[in-house]
Structures are given as C-alpha cells and as structure tokens.
Design a protein around this motif. Structure first.
Motif, mmCIF file in Angstrom:
data_model
loop_
_atom_site.group_PDB
_atom_site.id
_atom_site.type_symbol
_atom_site.label_atom_id
_atom_site.label_comp_id
_atom_site.label_asym_id
_atom_site.label_seq_id
_atom_site.Cartn_x
_atom_site.Cartn_y
_atom_site.Cartn_z
ATOM 1 N N MET A 13 -4.560 11.692 -2.488
ATOM 2 C CA MET A 13 -5.423 10.581 -2.084
ATOM 3 C C MET A 13 -4.999 10.052 -0.737
ATOM 4 N N THR A 44 -0.859 0.221 6.756
ATOM 5 C CA THR A 44 0.041 -0.246 5.706
ATOM 6 C C THR A 44 0.324 0.825 4.662
ATOM 7 N N SER A 45 -0.332 1.966 4.784
ATOM 8 C CA SER A 45 -0.159 2.983 3.742
ATOM 9 C C SER A 45 1.062 3.861 3.973
ATOM 10 N N LEU A 46 1.663 3.739 5.141
ATOM 11 C CA LEU A 46 2.892 4.489 5.388
ATOM 12 C C LEU A 46 4.063 3.516 5.327
ATOM 13 N N ASN A 47 5.153 4.000 4.780
ATOM 14 C CA ASN A 47 6.341 3.155 4.655
ATOM 15 C C ASN A 47 6.921 2.870 6.042
ATOM 16 N N MET A 92 -1.444 10.736 7.174
ATOM 17 C CA MET A 92 -1.830 10.570 5.770
ATOM 18 C C MET A 92 -2.560 11.811 5.262
ATOM 19 N N ASN A 114 12.823 -1.637 1.960
ATOM 20 C CA ASN A 114 11.903 -2.650 2.485
ATOM 21 C C ASN A 114 12.172 -4.028 1.898
ATOM 22 N N GLY A 159 -0.611 14.536 -5.828
ATOM 23 C CA GLY A 159 0.017 15.041 -4.622
ATOM 24 C C GLY A 159 0.030 16.558 -4.609
ATOM 25 N N LEU A 187 -3.307 4.976 -10.708
ATOM 26 C CA LEU A 187 -2.762 3.911 -9.853
ATOM 27 C C LEU A 187 -3.351 2.546 -10.188
ATOM 28 N N ARG A 217 3.354 6.904 -4.819
ATOM 29 C CA ARG A 217 3.025 7.334 -6.174
ATOM 30 C C ARG A 217 1.955 8.414 -6.141
ATOM 31 N N ALA A 218 1.001 8.277 -5.213
ATOM 32 C CA ALA A 218 -0.057 9.283 -5.098
ATOM 33 C C ALA A 218 0.524 10.626 -4.677
ATOM 34 N N LYS A 219 1.656 10.579 -3.992
ATOM 35 C CA LYS A 219 2.356 11.785 -3.576
ATOM 36 C C LYS A 219 2.965 12.494 -4.775
ATOM 37 N N GLY A 220 3.156 11.745 -5.848
ATOM 38 C CA GLY A 220 3.715 12.338 -7.052
ATOM 39 C C GLY A 220 5.149 11.941 -7.317
ATOM 40 N N ASP A 278 0.814 -1.214 0.000
ATOM 41 C CA ASP A 278 0.000 0.000 0.000
ATOM 42 C C ASP A 278 0.848 1.265 0.000
ATOM 43 N N TYR A 279 1.973 1.225 0.728
ATOM 44 C CA TYR A 279 2.736 2.472 0.823
ATOM 45 C C TYR A 279 3.401 2.853 -0.491
ATOM 46 N N MET A 301 -6.026 8.731 -10.218
ATOM 47 C CA MET A 301 -4.653 8.923 -9.747
ATOM 48 C C MET A 301 -3.629 8.190 -10.615
ATOM 49 N N ASP A 315 1.652 2.732 -3.290
ATOM 50 C CA ASP A 315 0.584 3.567 -3.838
ATOM 51 C C ASP A 315 0.639 4.961 -3.236
ATOM 52 N N THR A 316 0.849 5.003 -1.915
ATOM 53 C CA THR A 316 0.936 6.310 -1.258
ATOM 54 C C THR A 316 2.046 7.142 -1.870
ATOM 55 N N MET A 349 -0.152 14.541 4.735
ATOM 56 C CA MET A 349 0.615 14.301 3.513
ATOM 57 C C MET A 349 -0.199 14.688 2.278
ATOM 58 N N HIS A 386 11.539 4.063 -1.572
ATOM 59 C CA HIS A 386 10.526 3.371 -0.777
ATOM 60 C C HIS A 386 10.598 1.852 -0.868
ATOM 61 N N GLU A 442 -6.123 1.871 4.681
ATOM 62 C CA GLU A 442 -5.382 1.250 5.766
ATOM 63 C C GLU A 442 -4.230 2.129 6.224
ATOM 64 N N ARG A 467 -8.704 5.137 -8.297
ATOM 65 C CA ARG A 467 -7.362 4.803 -8.749
ATOM 66 C C ARG A 467 -7.143 5.211 -10.194
ATOM 67 N N PHE A 502 -5.707 6.640 1.876
ATOM 68 C CA PHE A 502 -6.119 5.265 1.670
ATOM 69 C C PHE A 502 -6.792 4.682 2.899
#
Lengths: 306, 328
Positions: free
Chosen positions: B96, B103-106, B167, A225, B91, B59, A208-211, A202-203, B57, A205-206, B170, A221, B100, B54, B98
């Motif tokens: 966007m 899991t959406s943060l690294n 999130m 990991n 961005g 995605l 990429r969504a950030k640009g 998921d992160y 975006m 996607d985050t 961000m 990223h 979760e 998606r 999400f």
C-alpha cells in the motif's frame, strides 16, 4: 561544532546572570553575615573591622567584579564559617553529590523509560495501570515525603537498607530512589504518551504495511521517534534533580554540595552559597547542552542545523 | 470480468465502536479486482474508501474492527488470519502507498534503509548487500535520479514527488500482486501527479500487477483506471467500466459527481455542487444514504435500502430509479 561554541558562549552569559542574581538576593535578604558570624557579644569596632576585611563595605558593583574576576581563576573565596576555600569545600563534597545524582539519574531514566514503554505497549491493561499509579505517586509526592516514606519502610520497618548514608553504594540506594522517583514518574508518563502518539503516525502504518511485526515496528520505527521529547525532558529532569539533591542530602545526611548549600544559607555564608549555586548552574547548563547534542544525533532534521 | 480474481471483497463491514455509538464506516462493500486491472474507488472524504483499503491491509485501528464479511487475496481468505500471518502477506503479495508522502516515511531513518527493510523482512535468506542493490535498482526503475546517493538521504531531504517515488519503490520491491494506492497524488502538485500516475500505470503493465487506486479525483480515474467503484456513506453505490461510467452514469450521486467536474468552456461563474453534506455515519437511517441530497428521491428512498441492480453487463447501481426504469 559551531553550535557547541555558541552554546558555550551563551553559557558564560547565563552564568554571569546567575551570579548577579544570587549576589543581589543575598544582599537583600535579612540577616547580616557579620553579626551572625560574631555570635552574641561584639563591639561596633569589631563589626567594622570584619566588614572591611570581608570587603562588605565596598559598593556592591565593586564586590561583584571582584568576585567574577576571581571566580574565573577558580577562586571562589573563603567560607565565612568553615574558614576554608570554597573551591576546596565544593570539590570535596562533589563526589558525594555526583554519586547520588548519577544513581538517581540512572534509576529515573531506566525505570522511567522501561515502565513508560511497557505501559504504552500494554495500554489500559493491568501493567499499564500499575506503572502509572507508581509514576503518579512519584510525580505527586514531594521528595521530603517520599524520602521519609522510603526511610520508614525500608530502613526502619524492614531494616533492609541503612537509614542514613555514609556515601557507600548500598547506603546510596534509598537516597537515589527518593531523588529519582519523581523524575522516573515524569519520564514514564512522557515516554508513554510520546510512544502512543508516535504509534498513531502515518509512517507506522507504512511500516506495518511493509509487513513488519508489531515488535519490529515498535523497536525500529516508533522508539527512536518517541524518544525525542523524552530526551529534552530527561535533561530538564537533571536540573530538577540537582535541586532535589539539596533536600535528599539533608534528609539522609550526605555530605554533598546540597548540604553545603543548606548550611551556607543558614549561616549567611555568602561565598559558600555563591560557590555552590555557581557550580550547580554549570552542571545544569552542561546537562542541557548534552541533551541538545543527543537530540541532534537522534533527529537528522536537526543535525543539519548543527 | 474473468473468474480468477486478485482481490475479492464480499459484504465487508468495518465499524468503529465509539463512545457515541457504532460508526459503520464500511457497510457491506463488495469489490473485485482482476489480474493486471487498475480499479478506482471513488467517493467523498469520509465515505469509507480508505477504511476499505485499511481493512484489506489489517490496518484498522482501535476502536475500529472488521465485523463481518470476507476479503480474499488470490483466493486466500484474509479475515481471521493472525496478525503474524497477515503481516507476512503485507508488503509481499499486497502493498500500500499512502496519501501523505511527507509523513508516511519515518523521519529518522534513511529512505534506502526503509525500503531495504521491506526486502529483508520477506526474504530472510538475502544478504544486506544484495538487498541494498535491489533497492537501488528499484529506485532507478521508479525514476529516482542518482539512486546511490538518494539511498542515504533522509526523507526531509527529498521533495514530495521523490518521497512518493520512494513509497512506490517500497511498495513494489517485493513484486506484489496487488498495490493499494490511497490517494497517492493528493498531496502532490499537478505536474508531479501526472508523472506518478504514469509511473504506476507503466509498472502495472510491466509486472501484471493489479492496482486499487483510491481517490476523490475523477480526473485520475479517467486517466488510468479500467474499472470504477463509486462509494457513498460506507456503501458501493455504483460500479462500471470506466468509459461506461463516464458515458452513462446511472446513480444520481455519480451523476452529481460528474457534473461537479469544472470544465473549460462552460459557464465559468457557476460550479455545480451536490447540495447538502455527507450524512453522519453514526445516525444512518433505514433507506438510501443519499436520499437527503438526491434530486430524484421519492418517498421510498428514505425508507428502504435499494438493492444493487445491473444496468448493463458489468455495470450496476444501487438506486430505485434505475430498477424501476429497468422493470418498466
């Protein structure tokens, strides 16, 4: 720090266990060191005298404690066949093994990682297929096969590199590739699948969504990991390399620890074999310890526990 | 609705080309969002609401692909943009959050850095120090206590609610015109849910930002949305202003959803459900996808696809029953 200390403590236990195992095994396998040492003609009296001199008449448990207490002081006994202290022999051979292992590891890690990452990025394209074919070959070919293959092609047919190794850097190239190919293949496959796996997270996607660009997403990223399982794998590979070194050294006649061990096995040279096994075990355990520490540097969730 | 639109989706088709066949996840969606509007997109799991978001975006993952249709953001067409052009908008103009926050943060990067990254990527001239200050200000605005300390935290050191605030920070930091929130509170408990929704509503008012909120929870829709789209099996089946929809649901599916909301005071032993399951998107028939589960279905429903028909101004539904009633 606490982690390191407790790991070192458990290392001692593992070492004692390993010594016990090798001790028992050496005394179970057929072949009496005394008779092998004496050759063809000998009297019963000579046998008895030698057995006594080598402490082989004592109960096994007594021999074991004698060995352990001396090993702690760095005294690993005297080689039966070479008549020299085992510690000295090992220290003499170690630089060769170290050089071989380091070059093999360097080859395996760099080539493995790079080809794994490139494969993941170019998933299912020609480069991916090419790299994966090579890694499959590396994983499937046993070391003695790949070593002979490399010797045949590079030393015999094309005469690019020396056939056997004198210990010089150039002559170590072929042995290092032979030794590292297998691990490189494993590492390439693990890092490829791990990176592909992480790219589904998921992160990502985050990010990429950030640009972020695809490149930045992978570099900043995904990579860190995806390295977590690879690091563990690399440490395990280090252990398998130590065993691979035995074969590689024999094939390329490198005077390293591996060859020392093979000789010891052939001659039932118990102190020498015990010494080499003990030494290798220490190396492997240290390798695993380093991997664990590295892991906690990469992953903040584990860092807490350290 | 006024003529100036922040987001305008026309006849969007996003499909997945799998080994078993083509899955039409988004099958001709039309959707509009005006400035400062909070729009809800409601539907069951797997009805294509996330895929719609998606698609905006960029995605959509392999083997999925936007087949046809148009997505306009501030009048600018997004389909057909290169990856690089699209990333420069993401961005910045549209962002966007999400479902979760876990899991959406690294997990291996400090949360402050992850937010700072959004600033740096869209503003090359800003210094790291200024970017950091912006992040801390934003943290404060989204209600993160002790923002300076939180900046250096790793995601696993924060609670679910705090992570979702991160999130949001961000997503908001570049002041986007449109925020897409994909089930932003589904993973949170109810008290935190309200806080997060209030925060989004407040930020939306302050910045005149539009929000597309994707949810399966009609309670959330009632709470914060101005306008609602109801989606079923890849298509919009009804859209209306929020009060209109709750007062006069036109499509049988929407009515089924409304009836399924448990209410205190009604017979508690009986929960209303819509019979059957969502049809497999691989094998969609000719007609209305809801026909198989619909109480009011007639022969025609499984043969022909009903058109979108206006029930009232600003309220349309994709059902024969209404169109028949309208004509009669």
């Amino acid at each position: 720090m606490k982690q390191v200390i407790s790991r070192l403590a458990s290392m001692v236990i593992v070492l004692i266990g390993v010594i016990a195992l090798i001790f028992i095994m050496l005394r179970i396998v057929p072949g009496d060191p005394v008779t092998i040492l004496l050759g063809e003609h000998y009297s019963q009296e000579t046998i008895d005298r030698l057995t006594q001199a080598m402490n082989l008449d004592k109960p096994m448990i007594e021999q074991f404690f004698y060995y352990i207490t001396h090993a702690m002081r760095g005294d690993l006994g005297v080689s039966y066949t070479m008549k020299r202290p085992v510690t000295e022999l090992i220290l003499q051979a170690f630089p060769y093994t170290l050089r071989l292992a380091l070059m093999g590891v360097a080859f395996a890690w760099t080539i493995g990682l790079i080809s794994g990452i490139i494969s993941a990025i170019t998933q299912n394209k020609a480069t991916d297929r090419l790299f994966m074919t090579f890694s499959l070959a590396g994983v499937s070919l046993p070391i003695f096969m790949s070593a002979l293959l490399l010797q045949y092609l590079f030393a015999f047919r094309w005469k690019l590199l020396p056939l056997t190794s004198s210990g010089s850097l150039v002559s170590m190239i072929l042995p290092a590739i032979a030794l590292g190919w297998n691990s490189a293949g494993t590492i390439a496959r693990i890092s490829r699948s791990s990176l592909l796996d992480v790219m589904q997270a998921d992160y990502i996607d985050t990010a990429r969504a950030k640009g972020l660009s695809k490149r930045a997403v992978i570099l900043r990223h995904a990579l860190k990991n995806s390295m977590l399982p690879v690091i563990t794998m690399m440490a395990l590979q280090f252990s398998s390399m130590m065993s691979g070194a035995v074969i590689t050294e024999s094939i390329f006649s490198i005077p390293g620890i591996g060859r020392l061990a093979t000789q010891a096995i052939q001659n039932r040279d118990m102190p020498l074999l015990q010494g080499t096994v003990l030494f290798t075990t220490v190396l492997v355990i240290l390798g695993n310890l380093v991997a664990d520490l590295l892991y906690s540097v990469l992953d903040p969730r584990i860092r807490k526990a350290v | 609705m006024n003529s100036e639109k922040i987001l305008e989706i026309r006849d969007l088709h996003t499909s997945f080309f799998t080994d078993k066949g083509v899955v039409r996840a988004v099958n001709g969606v039309d959707l509009e969002i005006g400035p400062g509007q909070i729009v809800g997109l409601v539907g069951e799991s797997g009805c294509g609401k996330s895929m719609t978001a998606r698609s905006v975006m960029g995605l959509v993952r392999f083997p999925g692909k936007i087949e046809s249709g148009s997505i306009r953001l501030n009048g600018k067409e997004l389909t057909g943009l290169t990856e690089k052009e699209l990333r420069s908008l993401c961005g910045d103009e549209v962002s966007m959050i999400f479902q979760e926050p876990m899991t959406s943060l690294n997990p291996v990067l400090r949360v402050g850095r992850q937010v700072q990254e959004a600033v740096l990527v869209h503003n090359q001239s800003i210094s790291r120090k200024d970017a950091r200050k912006q992040v801390i200000d934003m943290f404060e605005r989204v209600g993160i206590p002790e923002p300076e300390q939180r900046y250096n935290c790793y995601p696993h050191e924060l609670s679910g609610g705090l992570r979702q605030r991160v999130m949001i920070a961000m997503a908001m930091i570049c002041r986007p015109r449109l925020l897409i929130a994909d089930e932003p509170t589904t993973a949170l408990d109810v008290t935190i849910e309200t806080q997060i929704l209030n925060l989004m509503q407040q930020l939306c008012r302050e910045t005149q930002m539009s929000v597309l909120i994707i949810t399966h929870n009609l309670g959330i829709v009632a709470e914060i949305c101005d306008y609602v789209y109801v989606m079923y099996a890849g298509r919009i089946v009804e859209h209306a202003p929020v009060f209109e929809l709750f007062d006069h649901p036109a499509h049988p599916y929407t009515r089924g959803l409304m009836a399924s909301i448990p209410q205190i005071g009604r017979n508690p032993e009986y929960l209303h459900t819509i019979p059957g399951v969502v049809p497999n998107l691989l094998h969609l028939g000719e007609g209305c996808a809801f026909a198989g589960r619909c109480d009011c279905a007639v022969d025609r429903c499984s043969r022909e696809l009903p058109e979108m028909v206006h029930v009232r101004e600003d309220h349309a539904s994709r059902c024969f029953i209404i169109s028949d009633a309208e004509f009669s």
